[in-house]
Design a protein around this motif. Structure first.
Motif, PDB file in Angstrom:
ATOM      1  N   TYR A  16    -105.377 -50.461  47.033  1.00 17.28           N
ATOM      2  CA  TYR A  16    -105.838 -49.376  46.149  1.00 17.28           C
ATOM      3  C   TYR A  16    -107.328 -49.540  45.865  1.00 17.28           C
ATOM      4  N   TYR A  17    -108.012 -48.403  45.775  1.00 22.10           N
ATOM      5  CA  TYR A  17    -109.417 -48.418  45.336  1.00 22.10           C
ATOM      6  C   TYR A  17    -109.471 -47.935  43.889  1.00 22.10           C
ATOM      7  N   PRO A  18    -110.122 -48.682  43.004  1.00 28.07           N
ATOM      8  CA  PRO A  18    -110.193 -48.206  41.622  1.00 28.07           C
ATOM      9  C   PRO A  18    -111.067 -46.961  41.497  1.00 28.07           C
ATOM     10  N   HIS A  30    -106.356 -44.929  40.387  1.00 28.13           N
ATOM     11  CA  HIS A  30    -106.509 -45.610  41.685  1.00 28.13           C
ATOM     12  C   HIS A  30    -106.316 -44.642  42.832  1.00 28.13           C
ATOM     13  N   ILE A  31    -107.085 -44.845  43.886  1.00 30.29           N
ATOM     14  CA  ILE A  31    -106.811 -44.143  45.143  1.00 30.29           C
ATOM     15  C   ILE A  31    -105.851 -45.042  45.912  1.00 30.29           C
ATOM     16  N   LYS A  32    -104.646 -44.522  46.130  1.00 32.31           N
ATOM     17  CA  LYS A  32    -103.621 -45.352  46.782  1.00 32.31           C
ATOM     18  C   LYS A  32    -103.754 -45.191  48.297  1.00 32.31           C
ATOM     19  N   ALA A  33    -104.798 -45.808  48.830  1.00 27.89           N
ATOM     20  CA  ALA A  33    -105.132 -45.609  50.247  1.00 27.89           C
ATOM     21  C   ALA A  33    -104.010 -46.111  51.153  1.00 27.89           C
ATOM     22  N   VAL A  34    -103.451 -47.257  50.804  1.00 26.80           N
ATOM     23  CA  VAL A  34    -102.302 -47.804  51.550  1.00 26.80           C
ATOM     24  C   VAL A  34    -101.257 -48.126  50.493  1.00 26.80           C
ATOM     25  N   GLY A  51    -102.905 -40.857  62.667  1.00 27.00           N
ATOM     26  CA  GLY A  51    -102.684 -40.065  61.458  1.00 27.00           C
ATOM     27  C   GLY A  51    -103.987 -39.402  61.088  1.00 27.00           C
ATOM     28  N   GLU A  52    -103.912 -38.327  60.284  1.00 26.46           N
ATOM     29  CA  GLU A  52    -105.141 -37.560  60.040  1.00 26.46           C
ATOM     30  C   GLU A  52    -106.130 -38.342  59.183  1.00 26.46           C
ATOM     31  N   SER A  53    -107.363 -37.854  59.187  1.00 23.19           N
ATOM     32  CA  SER A  53    -108.452 -38.528  58.502  1.00 23.19           C
ATOM     33  C   SER A  53    -108.105 -38.770  57.027  1.00 23.19           C
ATOM     34  N   GLY A  54    -108.368 -39.979  56.559  1.00 26.87           N
ATOM     35  CA  GLY A  54    -108.152 -40.305  55.149  1.00 26.87           C
ATOM     36  C   GLY A  54    -106.749 -40.803  54.830  1.00 26.87           C
ATOM     37  N   CYS A  55    -105.875 -40.958  55.859  1.00 25.90           N
ATOM     38  CA  CYS A  55    -104.489 -41.363  55.561  1.00 25.90           C
ATOM     39  C   CYS A  55    -104.365 -42.869  55.298  1.00 25.90           C
ATOM     40  N   GLY A  56    -105.437 -43.636  55.567  1.00 25.34           N
ATOM     41  CA  GLY A  56    -105.399 -45.060  55.216  1.00 25.34           C
ATOM     42  C   GLY A  56    -105.428 -46.028  56.393  1.00 25.34           C
ATOM     43  N   LYS A  57    -105.722 -45.529  57.596  1.00 27.39           N
ATOM     44  CA  LYS A  57    -105.675 -46.384  58.789  1.00 27.39           C
ATOM     45  C   LYS A  57    -106.686 -47.537  58.694  1.00 27.39           C
ATOM     46  N   SER A  58    -107.951 -47.178  58.415  1.00 27.17           N
ATOM     47  CA  SER A  58    -108.979 -48.224  58.364  1.00 27.17           C
ATOM     48  C   SER A  58    -108.697 -49.197  57.227  1.00 27.17           C
ATOM     49  N   THR A  59    -108.177 -48.671  56.126  1.00 21.59           N
ATOM     50  CA  THR A  59    -107.920 -49.556  54.982  1.00 21.59           C
ATOM     51  C   THR A  59    -106.869 -50.600  55.364  1.00 21.59           C
ATOM     52  N   ILE A  60    -105.878 -50.221  56.161  1.00 26.34           N
ATOM     53  CA  ILE A  60    -104.878 -51.208  56.610  1.00 26.34           C
ATOM     54  C   ILE A  60    -105.592 -52.326  57.381  1.00 26.34           C
ATOM     55  N   ASP A 182    -110.927 -50.376  65.419  1.00 26.59           N
ATOM     56  CA  ASP A 182    -110.903 -49.213  64.529  1.00 26.59           C
ATOM     57  C   ASP A 182    -111.818 -48.128  65.078  1.00 26.59           C
ATOM     58  N   GLU A 183    -111.239 -47.141  65.727  1.00 22.70           N
ATOM     59  CA  GLU A 183    -111.998 -46.050  66.352  1.00 22.70           C
ATOM     60  C   GLU A 183    -113.044 -46.613  67.308  1.00 22.70           C
ATOM     61  N   ALA A 184    -112.678 -47.667  68.023  1.00 22.96           N
ATOM     62  CA  ALA A 184    -113.651 -48.398  68.834  1.00 22.96           C
ATOM     63  C   ALA A 184    -114.182 -47.595  70.017  1.00 22.96           C
ATOM     64  N   ALA A 215    -106.940 -45.025  66.353  1.00 25.50           N
ATOM     65  CA  ALA A 215    -107.765 -44.000  67.005  1.00 25.50           C
ATOM     66  C   ALA A 215    -107.242 -42.607  66.697  1.00 25.50           C
ATOM     67  N   HIS A 216    -108.163 -41.644  66.742  1.00 25.85           N
ATOM     68  CA  HIS A 216    -107.757 -40.251  66.604  1.00 25.85           C
ATOM     69  C   HIS A 216    -107.228 -39.712  67.921  1.00 25.85           C
ATOM     70  N   SER A 217    -107.736 -40.274  69.018  1.00 27.62           N
ATOM     71  CA  SER A 217    -107.376 -39.760  70.327  1.00 27.62           C
ATOM     72  C   SER A 217    -105.967 -40.212  70.711  1.00 27.62           C
ATOM     73  N   SER A 282    -104.166 -35.452  47.290  1.00 25.75           N
ATOM     74  CA  SER A 282    -105.077 -36.562  47.007  1.00 25.75           C
ATOM     75  C   SER A 282    -104.311 -37.879  46.966  1.00 25.75           C
ATOM     76  N   ALA A 283    -104.929 -38.899  47.569  1.00 24.83           N
ATOM     77  CA  ALA A 283    -104.303 -40.230  47.539  1.00 24.83           C
ATOM     78  C   ALA A 283    -104.362 -40.815  46.133  1.00 24.83           C
ATOM     79  N   ALA A 284    -105.135 -40.172  45.234  1.00 23.07           N
ATOM     80  CA  ALA A 284    -105.176 -40.647  43.847  1.00 23.07           C
ATOM     81  C   ALA A 284    -103.937 -40.167  43.096  1.00 23.07           C
TER      82      ALA A 284
HETATM   83  N1  LIG Z   1    -114.628 -47.759  49.567  1.00 18.78           N
HETATM   84  C1  LIG Z   1    -113.794 -46.799  49.131  1.00 18.78           C
HETATM   85  N2  LIG Z   1    -113.744 -46.445  47.835  1.00 18.78           N
HETATM   86  C2  LIG Z   1    -112.901 -45.506  47.396  1.00 18.78           C
HETATM   87  N3  LIG Z   1    -112.043 -44.831  48.190  1.00 18.78           N
HETATM   88  C3  LIG Z   1    -112.053 -45.121  49.504  1.00 18.78           C
HETATM   89  C4  LIG Z   1    -112.933 -46.114  50.055  1.00 18.78           C
HETATM   90  N4  LIG Z   1    -112.715 -46.185  51.390  1.00 18.78           N
HETATM   91  C5  LIG Z   1    -111.748 -45.277  51.666  1.00 18.78           C
HETATM   92  N5  LIG Z   1    -111.356 -44.641  50.537  1.00 18.78           N
HETATM   93  C6  LIG Z   1    -110.298 -43.618  50.433  1.00 18.78           C
HETATM   94  O1  LIG Z   1    -109.083 -44.214  50.854  1.00 18.78           O
HETATM   95  C7  LIG Z   1    -108.319 -43.304  51.627  1.00 18.78           C
HETATM   96  C8  LIG Z   1    -108.052 -43.899  52.995  1.00 18.78           C
HETATM   97  O2  LIG Z   1    -109.302 -44.065  53.686  1.00 18.78           O
HETATM   98  P1  LIG Z   1    -109.378 -44.692  55.162  1.00 18.78           P
HETATM   99  O3  LIG Z   1    -110.820 -44.887  55.449  1.00 18.78           O
HETATM  100  O4  LIG Z   1    -108.500 -45.885  55.218  1.00 18.78           O
HETATM  101  O5  LIG Z   1    -108.762 -43.526  56.021  1.00 18.78           O
HETATM  102  P2  LIG Z   1    -108.679 -43.381  57.625  1.00 18.78           P
HETATM  103  O6  LIG Z   1    -107.261 -43.045  57.937  1.00 18.78           O
HETATM  104  O7  LIG Z   1    -109.274 -44.569  58.275  1.00 18.78           O
HETATM  105  O8  LIG Z   1    -109.568 -42.074  57.877  1.00 18.78           O
HETATM  106  P3  LIG Z   1    -110.486 -41.713  59.176  1.00 18.78           P
HETATM  107  O9  LIG Z   1    -109.520 -41.285  60.230  1.00 18.78           O
HETATM  108  O10 LIG Z   1    -111.339 -40.596  58.680  1.00 18.78           O
HETATM  109  O11 LIG Z   1    -111.262 -42.942  59.545  1.00 18.78           O
HETATM  110  C9  LIG Z   1    -109.103 -42.005  51.658  1.00 18.78           C
HETATM  111  O12 LIG Z   1    -108.603 -41.184  50.621  1.00 18.78           O
HETATM  112  C10 LIG Z   1    -110.520 -42.446  51.364  1.00 18.78           C
HETATM  113  O13 LIG Z   1    -111.237 -41.414  50.725  1.00 18.78           O
END
Ligand SMILES: Nc1ncnc2c1ncn2[C@@H]1O[C@H](COP(=O)(O)OP(=O)(O)OP(=O)(O)O)[C@@H](O)[C@H]1O
Ligand SMILES: [Mg+2]
Length: 336
Positions: A16-18, A30-34, A51-60, A182-184, A215-217, A282-284
């Motif tokens: 989670y991001y505060p 909190h943004i519940k990214a994962v 998964g679509e942009s913002g779903c939490g892939k990079s955060t994992i 990650d999107e390498a 990856a998106h592709s 919103s993930a929040a």
């Molecule tokens: N540093 C941060 N602070 C606050 N919120 C963040 C931060 N980084 C990511 N988020 C939020 O966490 C959620 C997941 O982000 P993440 O970057 O993991 O998504 P993603 O699936 O990798 O997206 P993309 O495909 O665009 O790379 C999104 O709602 C994003 O806005």
């Protein structure tokens, strides 16, 4: 079924991001990214994550590396529960798990030649003795398909694809077992993407690497992955062997995602392109019940109340988080 012990076992992972507000910058939410994600990755396999942009892939990926906070759950890597490790304790883990990012230019130091970047890593981590450094750098450059002379060059003297090769070389210098990509390939031209994908596959064969490939592709993920996990708003909604994800997607979100992919196999193209209504919530403040229920044309009352668990379907290696059994033909006549 894979009988080997997983190299990486993630259970109920939350990151989670505060959200801060007010004059005192207090935490107001909190943004519940994962938000409770579980999966295994077995030695020498590639798990694709889509998964679509913002779903939490990079955060994992970043949470596994401890580059983001692990709010809850466990990460078991190479036999160690690293979930509560400090950065100091992670120092012994990082060489075994490395990350390759999207933008090769910004992740390289423009003032350092390839040789000095790799030498610094080899010396700091005492990978080889000083007398073997030059030979080791040549070995790594050969592995990633660049001539030995490239060691004297600086990042701006390479093409985008070559720069990504150098980022991969830098990650491999530590002799990791596990790479998070990650999107390498996302920032590269299509023809270069194919070369770098080929390189990832070759390296996996030669070095026995294990990948988490984000990856998106879908085509790239299909090419490299033995299994694919599909994410929606902080959750994994479906996880299955690649062939099953493409031939028999079971989650309505996966079906929508794949409808945009022109699968070369006509049997896998049963639906028109599906455009989901609205934006992801919103993930929040994710919806109650199934996170996908607010955009799902098959929604029933239960979906807004009860969260479906990611469960293995009896007798198969297909994991699904949906209360119902939807097939692609169920979409016919539905206006999403
Ligand atoms: N540093 C941060 N602070 C606050 N919120 C963040 C931060 N980084 C990511 N988020 C939020 O966490 C959620 C997941 O982000 P993440 O970057 O993991 O998504 P993603 O699936 O990798 O997206 P993309 O495909 O665009 O790379 C999104 O709602 C994003 O806005
Ligand atoms: Mg990302």
């Amino acid at each position: 079924m894979n009988q080997a012990e997983p190299l990486l076992s993630v259970r109920g992972l939350q990151s989670y991001y505060p959200i801060r507000g007010g004059v005192l910058s207090q935490v107001t939410g909190h943004i519940k990214a994962v938000d409770g994600v579980s999966f295994d990755i077995f030695p020498h396999e590639t798990l694709g994550l889509v998964g679509e942009s913002g779903c939490g892939k990079s955060t994992i990926g970043r949470a596994i590396m401890h580059l983001e906070t692990i709010t809850g759950g466990t990460v078991l890597f190479d036999g160690e529960d690293t979930s509560s490790y400090t950065w100091k304790e992670m120092r012994s883990v990082w060489p075994r798990m490395q990350m390759v990012f999207q933008d090769p230019y910004s992740s390289l130091n423009p003032r350092k030649s390839v040789e000095s970047t790799l030498t610094e890593i080899l010396r700091t981590h005492r990978i080889v003795s000083p007398s073997q450094t030059a030979e080791e750098i040549e070995r790594i450059l050969r592995l990633i398909g660049l001539p030995p002379e490239s060691k004297r060059r600086f990042p701006h003297e390479f093409s985008g694809g070559q720069r990504q090769r150098i980022c991969i070389a830098r990650a491999l210098t530590l002799r990791p077992k596990f790479l998070i990509c990650d999107e390498a390939i996302s920032a590269l031209d299509v023809s270069i993407q194919a070369q770098i994908l080929g390189l990832f596959r070759e390296l996996q064969g030669q070095l026995g690497l294990t990948y988490l490939f984000i990856a998106h592709s879908l085509g790239a993920v299909k090419y490299l992955s033995s299994r694919i996990a599909v994410m929606y708003l902080g959750k994994i909604v479906e996880l299955a062997p690649t062939e099953l994800i493409f031939s028999n997607p079971r989650h309505p979100y996966t079906q929508a995602l794949l409808s945009a992919y022109p699968d070369p196999n006509p049997e896998n193209r049963e639906t028109e392109k599906i455009i989901l209504p609205g934006q992801p919530p919103s993930a929040a403040n994710p919806p109650r019940g199934c996170h996908f229920n607010t955009r799902c044309p098959f929604r029933q009352n239960r979906c807004g109340e009860e969260e479906p668990e990611l469960k293995e379907e009896p007798g198969s290696s297909h994991h699904l988080a949906c209360h119902f059994s939807i097939t692609r033909s169920d979409w016919k006549g539905i206006k999403a």
